[in-house]
Design a protein around this motif. Structure first.
Motif, mmCIF file in Angstrom:
data_model
loop_
_atom_site.group_PDB
_atom_site.id
_atom_site.type_symbol
_atom_site.label_atom_id
_atom_site.label_comp_id
_atom_site.label_asym_id
_atom_site.label_seq_id
_atom_site.Cartn_x
_atom_site.Cartn_y
_atom_site.Cartn_z
ATOM 1 N N MET A 165 -8.021 -8.829 5.291
ATOM 2 C CA MET A 165 -6.576 -8.911 4.955
ATOM 3 C C MET A 165 -5.673 -8.536 4.033
ATOM 4 S SD MET A 165 -5.294 -12.980 5.427
ATOM 5 C CE MET A 165 -4.793 -13.224 4.418
ATOM 6 N N ASP A 166 -4.596 -7.874 4.452
ATOM 7 C CA ASP A 166 -4.315 -7.357 3.355
ATOM 8 C C ASP A 166 -2.878 -7.788 2.851
ATOM 9 O OD1 ASP A 166 -4.930 -4.786 3.514
ATOM 10 O OD2 ASP A 166 -3.676 -4.209 5.188
ATOM 11 N N LEU A 167 -2.450 -8.037 1.339
ATOM 12 C CA LEU A 167 -1.886 -8.854 0.807
ATOM 13 C C LEU A 167 0.331 -8.993 1.139
ATOM 14 C CD1 LEU A 167 -2.346 -8.743 -2.772
ATOM 15 C CD2 LEU A 167 -2.836 -10.997 -0.922
ATOM 16 N N LEU A 168 1.147 -9.028 1.876
ATOM 17 C CA LEU A 168 2.222 -8.986 1.880
ATOM 18 C C LEU A 168 2.898 -7.452 1.317
ATOM 19 C CD1 LEU A 168 4.090 -11.901 2.950
ATOM 20 C CD2 LEU A 168 3.737 -10.183 4.373
ATOM 21 N N PRO A 169 3.279 -6.565 2.380
ATOM 22 C CA PRO A 169 4.080 -5.216 1.094
ATOM 23 C C PRO A 169 5.056 -5.824 0.637
ATOM 24 C CG PRO A 169 4.015 -5.087 3.951
ATOM 25 C CD PRO A 169 3.226 -6.377 3.161
ATOM 26 N N ASP A 170 5.633 -4.463 -0.461
ATOM 27 C CA ASP A 170 7.207 -5.197 -1.054
ATOM 28 C C ASP A 170 7.984 -4.796 0.656
ATOM 29 O OD1 ASP A 170 9.416 -5.035 -2.073
ATOM 30 O OD2 ASP A 170 8.834 -3.426 -3.852
ATOM 31 N N SER A 171 9.083 -5.861 0.650
ATOM 32 C CA SER A 171 9.709 -4.811 1.827
ATOM 33 C C SER A 171 10.860 -4.266 2.009
ATOM 34 C CB SER A 171 10.817 -6.698 2.343
ATOM 35 O OG SER A 171 11.438 -6.964 0.864
ATOM 36 N N ALA A 172 10.912 -4.208 0.420
ATOM 37 C CA ALA A 172 12.522 -2.874 0.467
ATOM 38 C C ALA A 172 12.198 -1.624 0.943
ATOM 39 C CB ALA A 172 13.369 -2.762 -0.773
ATOM 40 N N PRO A 173 10.664 -1.065 0.076
ATOM 41 C CA PRO A 173 10.440 -0.069 0.098
ATOM 42 C C PRO A 173 10.137 0.610 1.748
ATOM 43 C CG PRO A 173 9.006 -0.636 -1.385
ATOM 44 C CD PRO A 173 10.013 -1.696 -1.070
ATOM 45 N N LEU A 174 9.135 -0.624 2.104
ATOM 46 C CA LEU A 174 9.016 -0.748 3.461
ATOM 47 C C LEU A 174 9.885 -0.721 4.540
ATOM 48 C CD1 LEU A 174 6.602 -0.942 6.118
ATOM 49 C CD2 LEU A 174 6.577 -3.065 5.824
ATOM 50 N N ALA A 175 11.080 -0.958 4.437
ATOM 51 C CA ALA A 175 12.116 -1.316 4.908
ATOM 52 C C ALA A 175 13.151 0.114 5.525
ATOM 53 C CB ALA A 175 13.097 -2.583 4.812
ATOM 54 N N THR A 176 12.615 0.427 4.438
ATOM 55 C CA THR A 176 13.238 1.893 3.849
ATOM 56 C C THR A 176 12.095 3.336 4.721
ATOM 57 O OG1 THR A 176 14.426 1.357 1.643
ATOM 58 C CG2 THR A 176 14.423 4.006 2.058
ATOM 59 N N LYS A 177 11.802 3.287 4.542
ATOM 60 C CA LYS A 177 10.575 4.009 4.771
ATOM 61 C C LYS A 177 10.850 4.220 6.584
ATOM 62 C CE LYS A 177 5.916 5.261 5.054
ATOM 63 N NZ LYS A 177 4.720 5.125 4.815
ATOM 64 N N LEU A 178 10.534 2.802 6.895
ATOM 65 C CA LEU A 178 10.446 2.145 8.260
ATOM 66 C C LEU A 178 12.376 3.376 9.470
ATOM 67 C CD1 LEU A 178 9.485 0.795 10.699
ATOM 68 C CD2 LEU A 178 10.007 -1.056 10.107
ATOM 69 N N ARG A 179 13.127 2.533 8.408
ATOM 70 C CA ARG A 179 14.253 2.538 9.198
ATOM 71 C C ARG A 179 13.995 4.284 8.979
ATOM 72 N NH1 ARG A 179 19.369 4.822 7.928
ATOM 73 N NH2 ARG A 179 20.895 3.703 8.671
ATOM 74 N N ASN A 180 14.042 5.386 7.950
ATOM 75 C CA ASN A 180 13.945 6.624 7.806
ATOM 76 C C ASN A 180 13.107 7.175 8.927
ATOM 77 O OD1 ASN A 180 15.137 6.904 5.628
ATOM 78 N ND2 ASN A 180 13.981 7.618 3.902
#
Length: 207
Positions: A1-16
């Motif tokens: 089980m992974d730890l939760l990722p940092d939300s800001a970079p994940l959100a930016t990458k997802l949007r792009n």
């Protein structure tokens, strides 16, 4: 089980990633299904061995109300016939969360119930909104469920210029159902599920 990722970079990458999918030319999609409510196309996914699906249709409502019915929240469970439970596990900001949800069996239970844990992000896009998500390897899998995985997916909802009370809703979905499944069963289920999504959503918005 992974730890939760940092939300800001994940959100930016997802949007792009979703904006890139949205820019793929019409000629690169193959028609999969057409109904009175929506058209569904597909092309090979860059993320896994299945398909990236594109669905599109005009929905008679304003953008904010449509997106409120799609993103994680109180409306989705009421109208989405495939979704059986939904829990918000973590909230980062108002427009960012981690949710766990389960889906019903499909195709006479050839596809058994699935569980997903997704990072979800909603943001503005042009004159409308984009709500998008990607699965995380997080949390214990519930008994009697197979853990599925959503590669980057999302819904663009843009008001029509000539008729702002109508919106063009375009979705990009690439779900890895996992488990021992014939690919043909998955492809049949995905096209039908996406077409039904539009008809169920339209009924919910009218009620």
């Amino acid at each position: 089980m992974d730890l939760l990722p940092d939300s800001a970079p994940l959100a930016t990458k997802l949007r792009n990633t979703l904006v890139r999918y949205h820019g793929i030319g019409d000629g690169e999609w193959r028609l999969a299904k057409k109904t009175k409510d929506a058209t569904v196309w597909r092309r090979p996914s860059e993320e896994f061995s299945g398909y990236l699906y594109k669905a599109q249709g005009v929905v008679e409502d304003v953008t904010n109300r449509i997106v409120d019915h799609i993103r994680p929240g109180p409306y989705r469970l009421d109208w989405d016939s495939l979704m059986t439970t939904m829990d918000i596990m973590e909230t980062f900001e108002e427009n960012c969360c981690v949710m766990r949800y389960t889906t019903a069996g499909q195709l006479w239970n050839i596809i058994a119930p699935r569980e997903f844990v997704d990072f979800s992000y909603t943001t503005s896009y042009e004159d409308g909104l984009l709500t998008c998500g990607v699965s995380l390897d997080y949390g214990e899998v519930r008994p009697n469920f197979v853990r599925g995985f959503n590669h980057p997916c999302g819904w663009f909802c843009i008001p029509l210029k000539d008729s702002p009370s109508h919106s063009l809703l375009t979705g990009y979905i690439q779900t890895e159902l996992r488990g021992m499944l014939p690919q043909s069963a998955v492809d049949t289920a995905m096209s039908s599920t996406l077409a039904n999504f539009y008809s169920d959503l339209k009924k919910a918005l009218k009620s």
